[in-house]
Motif scaffolding. Structure first.
Motif, PDB file in Angstrom:
ATOM      1  N   ASP A  65       0.828  -1.216   0.000  1.00 30.91           N
ATOM      2  CA  ASP A  65       0.000   0.000   0.000  1.00 30.91           C
ATOM      3  C   ASP A  65       0.861   1.265   0.000  1.00 30.91           C
ATOM      4  OD1 ASP A  65       0.594  -1.021   2.646  1.00 30.91           O
ATOM      5  OD2 ASP A  65      -0.758   0.449   3.506  1.00 30.91           O
ATOM      6  N   HIS A  66       2.182   1.080   0.052  1.00 26.91           N
ATOM      7  CA  HIS A  66       3.109   2.226   0.026  1.00 26.91           C
ATOM      8  C   HIS A  66       4.013   2.220  -1.198  1.00 26.91           C
ATOM      9  CE1 HIS A  66       1.888   3.440   4.123  1.00 26.91           C
ATOM     10  NE2 HIS A  66       1.600   2.141   4.189  1.00 26.91           N
ATOM     11  N   ASP A 166       3.851   4.216   8.681  1.00 21.07           N
ATOM     12  CA  ASP A 166       3.185   3.185   9.483  1.00 21.07           C
ATOM     13  C   ASP A 166       3.981   2.937  10.759  1.00 21.07           C
ATOM     14  OD1 ASP A 166       1.391   3.008   7.441  1.00 21.07           O
ATOM     15  OD2 ASP A 166       1.776   0.912   6.954  1.00 21.07           O
ATOM     16  N   HIS A 219      -4.624   6.939   7.075  1.00 16.38           N
ATOM     17  CA  HIS A 219      -4.393   5.479   7.062  1.00 16.38           C
ATOM     18  C   HIS A 219      -5.462   4.763   7.908  1.00 16.38           C
ATOM     19  CE1 HIS A 219      -2.224   1.630   7.055  1.00 16.38           C
ATOM     20  NE2 HIS A 219      -1.302   2.146   6.256  1.00 16.38           N
TER      21      HIS A 219
HETATM   22 ZN   LIG Z   1       0.249   0.970   5.306  1.00 15.63          ZN
END
Ligand SMILES: [Zn+2]
Ligand SMILES: O=c1ccn([C@@H]2O[C@H](COP(=O)(O)O)[C@@H](O)[C@H]2O)c(=O)[nH]1
Ligand SMILES: [Zn+2]
Length: 247
Positions: A65-66, A166, A219
């Motif tokens: 997701d990054h 994160d 997020h």
């Molecule tokens: Zn993430």
């Protein structure tokens, strides 16, 4: 002096209503991308934002997701736009990014045998060492605690804005950002459940009120709307919206 941050997405890894938590930072004429996950290319398309606006990319860590949108970004910039942006990434992540995440799709391509530095000017970063990105824009990366033993970094812009990437809830990390002089804390937030790899809303709500006032949440999962009004003095960032920070 101010920077603008447009949220390409504000969702967690598997959220379906909000795109992956990626952001575009604009300072003067320079556009820096923070992370580019699987949903990044579609989100940019929906924002009517051509990929060649991107001058540089900084990567917080190697979860999809990054970084899952990088293959498309790299191919489009190299072959459609003939543009070679700068990649800012912690020095020990340069090779793993290529070997474990990108090489399979990009090594044998239209440009013959290709390497990461065919696509990017690579600037390896050292944690806690400031790096000039463009005139008036400086970044620093700080290690975060995310998945055990997984390198993961927060980003500090101009000593004033903390972008968590994160991380588990880490009051010491937030405290260091405040000591540095950060007025804005853009923090990831897991709305429900236990905070094994992320900071939960319940944990963030334990921050003192003067700190909460500085915190913008990102997020998050698909139930975000149910939590509006239940985040103390913290507020949500919203996908595709632009925020201006006088830093
Ligand atoms: Zn993430
Ligand atoms: O046991 C595992 C191992 C890997 N993942 C991966 O982590 C990310 C989750 O993204 P976050 O944004 O850190 O929540 C995702 O790419 C998974 O494939 C996992 O979830 N569990
Ligand atoms: Zn992650």
């Amino acid at each position: 002096m101010s920077i603008k941050i447009r949220m390409i997405g504000t969702g967690s890894a598997f959220a379906k209503k909000y795109f992956n938590n990626n952001a575009l930072v604009t300072s003067g004429d320079y556009t820096l991308l923070i992370d580019f996950g699987i949903t990044g290319p579609l989100s940019m398309y929906q924002m009517n934002m051509p990929l060649d606006r991107i001058d540089g990319v900084v990567v917080t860590h190697l979860h999809a997701d990054h970084i899952g949108g990088l293959e498309e970004l790299m191919l489009r910039l190299r072959f459609d736009y003939k543009k070679k942006p700068t990649l800012f990434i912690e020095e020990h992540l340069v090779q793993p990014l290529w070997d474990y995440s990108l090489r399979g799709g990009l090594e044998f391509g239209a440009g013959g045998t290709q390497k990461l530095d065919d696509f990017f000017h690579i600037i390896p970063l050292t944690a806690r060492k400031p790096q000039e990105v463009a005139p008036g824009l400086r970044l620093e990366i700080w290690p975060t605690r995310h998945f055990p033993d997984m390198p993961s970094y927060a980003i500090i812009l101009n000593d004033k804005l903390f972008y968590s990437g994160d991380t588990v809830f880490d009051p010491n990390l937030i405290g260091s950002a405040l000591e540095r002089g950060c007025d804005y804390i853009l923090h990831e937030c897991q709305l429900e459940g236990q905070g094994l790899f992320h900071a939960t809303l319940a944990e963030l709500l334990t921050l003192p009120e003067d700190v909460q006032r500085k915190v913008r949440l990102m997020h998050y999962g698909d139930h975000m709307e149910q939590y509006i009004g239940h985040t103390g003095l913290m507020t949500f960032l919203h996908q595709h919206e632009t925020y201006e920070f006088p830093i």
